[in-house]
Design a protein around this motif. Structure first.
Motif, PDB file in Angstrom:
ATOM      1  N   THR A  55       0.834  -1.205   0.000  1.00 40.69           N
ATOM      2  CA  THR A  55       0.000   0.000   0.000  1.00 40.69           C
ATOM      3  C   THR A  55       0.872   1.260   0.000  1.00 40.69           C
ATOM      4  O   THR A  55       2.067   1.215   0.321  1.00 40.69           O
ATOM      5  N   HIS A  83       1.044   0.042  -4.956  1.00 38.72           N
ATOM      6  CA  HIS A  83      -0.131   0.914  -4.918  1.00 38.72           C
ATOM      7  C   HIS A  83       0.371   2.335  -5.143  1.00 38.72           C
ATOM      8  O   HIS A  83       1.482   2.689  -4.729  1.00 38.72           O
ATOM      9  N   SER A  85      -1.211   6.404  -5.195  1.00 33.97           N
ATOM     10  CA  SER A  85      -2.362   7.312  -5.160  1.00 33.97           C
ATOM     11  C   SER A  85      -1.954   8.678  -5.672  1.00 33.97           C
ATOM     12  O   SER A  85      -0.802   9.094  -5.538  1.00 33.97           O
ATOM     13  N   MET A 110      -1.173  -0.469  -8.723  1.00 31.57           N
ATOM     14  CA  MET A 110      -2.579  -0.350  -8.298  1.00 31.57           C
ATOM     15  C   MET A 110      -2.872   1.141  -8.303  1.00 31.57           C
ATOM     16  O   MET A 110      -2.378   1.877  -7.437  1.00 31.57           O
ATOM     17  N   ALA A 111      -3.579   1.620  -9.310  1.00 29.67           N
ATOM     18  CA  ALA A 111      -3.775   3.062  -9.500  1.00 29.67           C
ATOM     19  C   ALA A 111      -4.990   3.551  -8.713  1.00 29.67           C
ATOM     20  O   ALA A 111      -6.116   3.117  -8.960  1.00 29.67           O
ATOM     21  N   ALA A 129      -9.138   8.432  -9.871  1.00 27.95           N
ATOM     22  CA  ALA A 129      -8.187   7.389 -10.286  1.00 27.95           C
ATOM     23  C   ALA A 129      -8.144   7.268 -11.806  1.00 27.95           C
ATOM     24  O   ALA A 129      -7.085   6.968 -12.379  1.00 27.95           O
ATOM     25  N   TYR A 151     -15.643  -1.351  -5.663  1.00 28.03           N
ATOM     26  CA  TYR A 151     -16.398  -1.263  -4.402  1.00 28.03           C
ATOM     27  C   TYR A 151     -17.745  -1.970  -4.549  1.00 28.03           C
ATOM     28  O   TYR A 151     -18.753  -1.343  -4.912  1.00 28.03           O
ATOM     29  N   HIS A 155     -18.598   2.907  -3.223  1.00 30.23           N
ATOM     30  CA  HIS A 155     -17.653   3.795  -2.540  1.00 30.23           C
ATOM     31  C   HIS A 155     -18.441   4.802  -1.691  1.00 30.23           C
ATOM     32  O   HIS A 155     -19.463   5.333  -2.142  1.00 30.23           O
ATOM     33  N   GLN A 157     -18.205   7.845  -1.011  1.00 30.89           N
ATOM     34  CA  GLN A 157     -18.461   9.193  -1.526  1.00 30.89           C
ATOM     35  C   GLN A 157     -19.231   9.209  -2.847  1.00 30.89           C
ATOM     36  O   GLN A 157     -19.432  10.275  -3.431  1.00 30.89           O
ATOM     37  N   ALA A 158     -19.621   8.038  -3.332  1.00 27.47           N
ATOM     38  CA  ALA A 158     -20.292   7.996  -4.640  1.00 27.47           C
ATOM     39  C   ALA A 158     -21.671   8.654  -4.549  1.00 27.47           C
ATOM     40  O   ALA A 158     -22.350   8.537  -3.525  1.00 27.47           O
ATOM     41  N   LYS A 159     -22.078   9.285  -5.655  1.00 26.32           N
ATOM     42  CA  LYS A 159     -23.412   9.926  -5.680  1.00 26.32           C
ATOM     43  C   LYS A 159     -24.512   8.865  -5.596  1.00 26.32           C
ATOM     44  O   LYS A 159     -25.553   9.085  -4.999  1.00 26.32           O
ATOM     45  N   ALA A 167     -18.344   5.167 -12.806  1.00 21.10           N
ATOM     46  CA  ALA A 167     -16.982   5.665 -12.510  1.00 21.10           C
ATOM     47  C   ALA A 167     -15.989   4.512 -12.646  1.00 21.10           C
ATOM     48  O   ALA A 167     -14.871   4.701 -13.150  1.00 21.10           O
ATOM     49  N   ILE A 180      -9.221  -4.962  -8.031  1.00 19.71           N
ATOM     50  CA  ILE A 180      -9.280  -5.657  -6.739  1.00 19.71           C
ATOM     51  C   ILE A 180     -10.335  -4.928  -5.918  1.00 19.71           C
ATOM     52  O   ILE A 180     -10.393  -3.694  -5.933  1.00 19.71           O
ATOM     53  N   THR A 181     -11.144  -5.686  -5.200  1.00 14.56           N
ATOM     54  CA  THR A 181     -12.250  -5.027  -4.492  1.00 14.56           C
ATOM     55  C   THR A 181     -11.869  -4.617  -3.064  1.00 14.56           C
ATOM     56  O   THR A 181     -10.976  -5.190  -2.448  1.00 14.56           O
ATOM     57  N   GLN A 182     -12.619  -3.665  -2.585  1.00 12.94           N
ATOM     58  CA  GLN A 182     -12.685  -3.400  -1.143  1.00 12.94           C
ATOM     59  C   GLN A 182     -13.229  -4.682  -0.504  1.00 12.94           C
ATOM     60  O   GLN A 182     -13.938  -5.446  -1.150  1.00 12.94           O
ATOM     61  N   TYR A 274      -5.820  -9.434   2.149  1.00 14.83           N
ATOM     62  CA  TYR A 274      -5.268  -8.344   2.970  1.00 14.83           C
ATOM     63  C   TYR A 274      -4.626  -9.025   4.175  1.00 14.83           C
ATOM     64  O   TYR A 274      -5.333  -9.446   5.095  1.00 14.83           O
TER      65      TYR A 274
HETATM   66  P1  FAD Z   1     -11.926   6.734  -7.674  1.00 13.21           P
HETATM   67  O1  FAD Z   1     -12.084   5.556  -8.521  1.00 13.21           O
HETATM   68  O2  FAD Z   1     -11.406   7.986  -8.304  1.00 13.21           O
HETATM   69  O3  FAD Z   1     -13.346   7.033  -7.004  1.00 13.21           O
HETATM   70  C1  FAD Z   1     -13.466   7.925  -5.908  1.00 13.21           C
HETATM   71  C2  FAD Z   1     -14.884   8.465  -5.833  1.00 13.21           C
HETATM   72  O4  FAD Z   1     -15.123   9.368  -6.898  1.00 13.21           O
HETATM   73  C3  FAD Z   1     -15.971   7.395  -5.948  1.00 13.21           C
HETATM   74  O5  FAD Z   1     -17.030   7.764  -5.097  1.00 13.21           O
HETATM   75  C4  FAD Z   1     -16.418   7.469  -7.404  1.00 13.21           C
HETATM   76  O6  FAD Z   1     -17.763   7.055  -7.586  1.00 13.21           O
HETATM   77  C5  FAD Z   1     -16.238   8.960  -7.683  1.00 13.21           C
HETATM   78  N1  FAD Z   1     -15.885   9.253  -9.080  1.00 13.21           N
HETATM   79  C6  FAD Z   1     -14.929   8.659  -9.818  1.00 13.21           C
HETATM   80  N2  FAD Z   1     -14.853   9.239 -11.034  1.00 13.21           N
HETATM   81  C7  FAD Z   1     -15.791  10.233 -11.035  1.00 13.21           C
HETATM   82  C8  FAD Z   1     -16.183  11.211 -11.993  1.00 13.21           C
HETATM   83  N3  FAD Z   1     -15.609  11.286 -13.192  1.00 13.21           N
HETATM   84  N4  FAD Z   1     -17.161  12.083 -11.637  1.00 13.21           N
HETATM   85  C9  FAD Z   1     -17.745  12.036 -10.403  1.00 13.21           C
HETATM   86  N5  FAD Z   1     -17.402  11.107  -9.466  1.00 13.21           N
HETATM   87  C10 FAD Z   1     -16.439  10.243  -9.782  1.00 13.21           C
HETATM   88  N6  FAD Z   1      -5.724   4.204  -0.293  1.00 13.21           N
HETATM   89  C11 FAD Z   1      -4.461   4.640  -0.100  1.00 13.21           C
HETATM   90  O7  FAD Z   1      -4.269   5.793   0.300  1.00 13.21           O
HETATM   91  N7  FAD Z   1      -3.374   3.827  -0.309  1.00 13.21           N
HETATM   92  C12 FAD Z   1      -3.513   2.551  -0.755  1.00 13.21           C
HETATM   93  O8  FAD Z   1      -2.520   1.846  -0.932  1.00 13.21           O
HETATM   94  C13 FAD Z   1      -4.838   2.051  -0.979  1.00 13.21           C
HETATM   95  N8  FAD Z   1      -5.037   0.807  -1.448  1.00 13.21           N
HETATM   96  C14 FAD Z   1      -6.320   0.380  -1.739  1.00 13.21           C
HETATM   97  C15 FAD Z   1      -6.507  -0.897  -2.282  1.00 13.21           C
HETATM   98  C16 FAD Z   1      -7.782  -1.348  -2.588  1.00 13.21           C
HETATM   99  C17 FAD Z   1      -7.964  -2.735  -3.181  1.00 13.21           C
HETATM  100  C18 FAD Z   1      -8.913  -0.515  -2.335  1.00 13.21           C
HETATM  101  C19 FAD Z   1     -10.283  -1.005  -2.636  1.00 13.21           C
HETATM  102  C20 FAD Z   1      -8.733   0.758  -1.795  1.00 13.21           C
HETATM  103  C21 FAD Z   1      -7.443   1.222  -1.496  1.00 13.21           C
HETATM  104  N9  FAD Z   1      -7.225   2.502  -0.988  1.00 13.21           N
HETATM  105  C22 FAD Z   1      -5.936   2.938  -0.740  1.00 13.21           C
HETATM  106  C23 FAD Z   1      -8.351   3.378  -0.640  1.00 13.21           C
HETATM  107  C24 FAD Z   1      -8.712   4.381  -1.770  1.00 13.21           C
HETATM  108  O9  FAD Z   1      -7.652   5.283  -1.962  1.00 13.21           O
HETATM  109  C25 FAD Z   1      -9.968   5.120  -1.316  1.00 13.21           C
HETATM  110  O10 FAD Z   1     -11.051   4.238  -1.284  1.00 13.21           O
HETATM  111  C26 FAD Z   1     -10.316   6.384  -2.098  1.00 13.21           C
HETATM  112  O11 FAD Z   1     -11.341   7.070  -1.396  1.00 13.21           O
HETATM  113  C27 FAD Z   1     -10.845   6.141  -3.500  1.00 13.21           C
HETATM  114  O12 FAD Z   1      -9.861   5.757  -4.360  1.00 13.21           O
HETATM  115  P2  FAD Z   1     -10.251   5.183  -5.817  1.00 13.21           P
HETATM  116  O13 FAD Z   1      -9.004   4.953  -6.538  1.00 13.21           O
HETATM  117  O14 FAD Z   1     -11.196   4.068  -5.695  1.00 13.21           O
HETATM  118  O15 FAD Z   1     -11.003   6.478  -6.408  1.00 13.21           O
END
Ligand code: FAD
Length: 291
Positions: A55, A83, A85, A110-111, A129, A151, A155, A157-159, A167, A180-182, A274
């Motif tokens: 991570t 991973h 971010s 892991m983007a 992402a 998710y 997620h 924060q999703a609408k 998304a 990979i899922t939550q 995990y």
């Molecule tokens: P996104 O995919 O960008 O989504 C975030 C939110 O924005 C979602 O609610 C989505 O619905 C919304 N969204 C996306 N695109 C749009 C758009 N175009 N318009 C409007 N809304 C949109 N965190 C860390 O800090 N470090 C780690 O190493 C880490 N590893 C993880 C590994 C896994 C397997 C998982 C599931 C999560 C991990 N996380 C980690 C947590 C993650 O960073 C958080 O869950 C973060 O809040 C969302 O990241 P994301 O990449 O899923 O975001």
């Protein structure tokens, strides 16, 4: 029941290969912790994971800690996934860190968007992402295999659930290879998620993330932060066990093993564990699952 895209997992042959598994670690914070973790990894490597991921920036860890563990894993002859971010980062910083990973021979990322402390809003060059995935493809072509987060329970924060599915599809359209899922304890949520993305024309492998149940207060804390639901029947059982660590562990193994079996039986293309930087629970779980 929908299947979870068993076919076509990049890099995995469908011909009688072992069921793909992977392990997740977080960077250790002290030299003692790092020394101890060497044995944890060694024990887990014996199960022949496809890769081990580390991570990034979670729980106050540093980028240097992530890269250092990724380097160790590569040096031990195992494929590492880093991973990564992007929230709050400049494209210059992202480019330079990804170049470092490429120079280290890392092929798997892991983007992630990541999380900023509340009140920061969505400033910076990367908002989601999907922006990072598109940037990686533009700058580094096909060098990296890109995973993204999924998710099944939406997620936090999703609408809406549908907006979250869209998304997710955007991340795949931007160039991600798999997901990979939550963690979750409700197999139906996963199967419905897979069905939902398939309805949007998305067919990448979505690997369930499996969280151990060993410590109830830690699990409740994580679940409050991530929005991953702990079903009432599990919560009540855990509460009833109180400080009885052995009973919590035995119950946790049963619940998680059964979940994994259900997921496998319904076509999950692999399992991502995990590990919480420990080997015992994951090894016992692998034993139960014959992995
Ligand atoms: P996104 O995919 O960008 O989504 C975030 C939110 O924005 C979602 O609610 C989505 O619905 C919304 N969204 C996306 N695109 C749009 C758009 N175009 N318009 C409007 N809304 C949109 N965190 C860390 O800090 N470090 C780690 O190493 C880490 N590893 C993880 C590994 C896994 C397997 C998982 C599931 C999560 C991990 N996380 C980690 C947590 C993650 O960073 C958080 O869950 C973060 O809040 C969302 O990241 P994301 O990449 O899923 O975001």
């Amino acid at each position: 029941m929908p299947t979870a895209c068993r076919e076509g997992r990049p890099g995995v042959s469908n011909v009688a290969t072992a069921f793909p598994i992977s392990f997740e670690f977080f960077p250790t914070k002290t030299p003692e912790g790092a020394a101890k973790h060497v044995q944890v990894r060694k024990d887990l490597y014996a199960r022949q994971p496809e890769f081990c991921s580390v991570t990034y920036g979670a729980g106050g860890s540093t980028q240097a800690g992530t890269f250092s563990m990724v380097r160790d894993i590569q040096a031990e002859g195992m494929q590492a996934a880093c991973h990564f971010s992007c929230i709050g980062a400049t494209s210059e910083k992202v480019r330079s860190e990804l170049q470092q990973l490429k120079d280290m021979g890392v092929k798997r990322i892991m983007a992630l968007r990541g999380d900023l402390p509340s009140g920061y809003g969505l400033g910076g060059e990367f908002h989601y992402a999907s922006d990072l995935v598109a940037f990686i493809r533009k700058e580094f072509g096909d060098w990296f295999h890109i995973e993204v987060a999924a998710y099944p329970e939406t997620h936090p924060q999703a609408k809406s659930p549908d907006a979250d599915l869209r998304a997710f599809a955007t991340k795949i359209q931007a160039g991600a290879n798999s997901a990979i899922t939550q963690y979750f304890y409700n197999a139906d949520a996963y199967l419905r998620f897979v069905e939902g993305i398939q309805a949007l024309g998305v067919s990448v492998p979505v690997v369930p993330g499996i969280m151990p149940i060993t410590n109830s207060s830690q699990l409740m804390r994580f679940s409050d932060a991530t929005g991953a639901e702990i079903p009432r029947w599990i919560r009540l059982r855990l509460q009833a066990y109180g400080d009885d660590v052995a009973s919590i562990r035995a119950f946790g193994l049963d619940v998680v093993a059964r979940l994994c079996e259900q997921l496998r039986a319904n076509g999950a293309p692999g399992l991502h564990f995990y590990t919480m930087n420990q080997s015992a629970f994951t090894l016992e779980l692998c034993d139960r699952l014959g992995l």
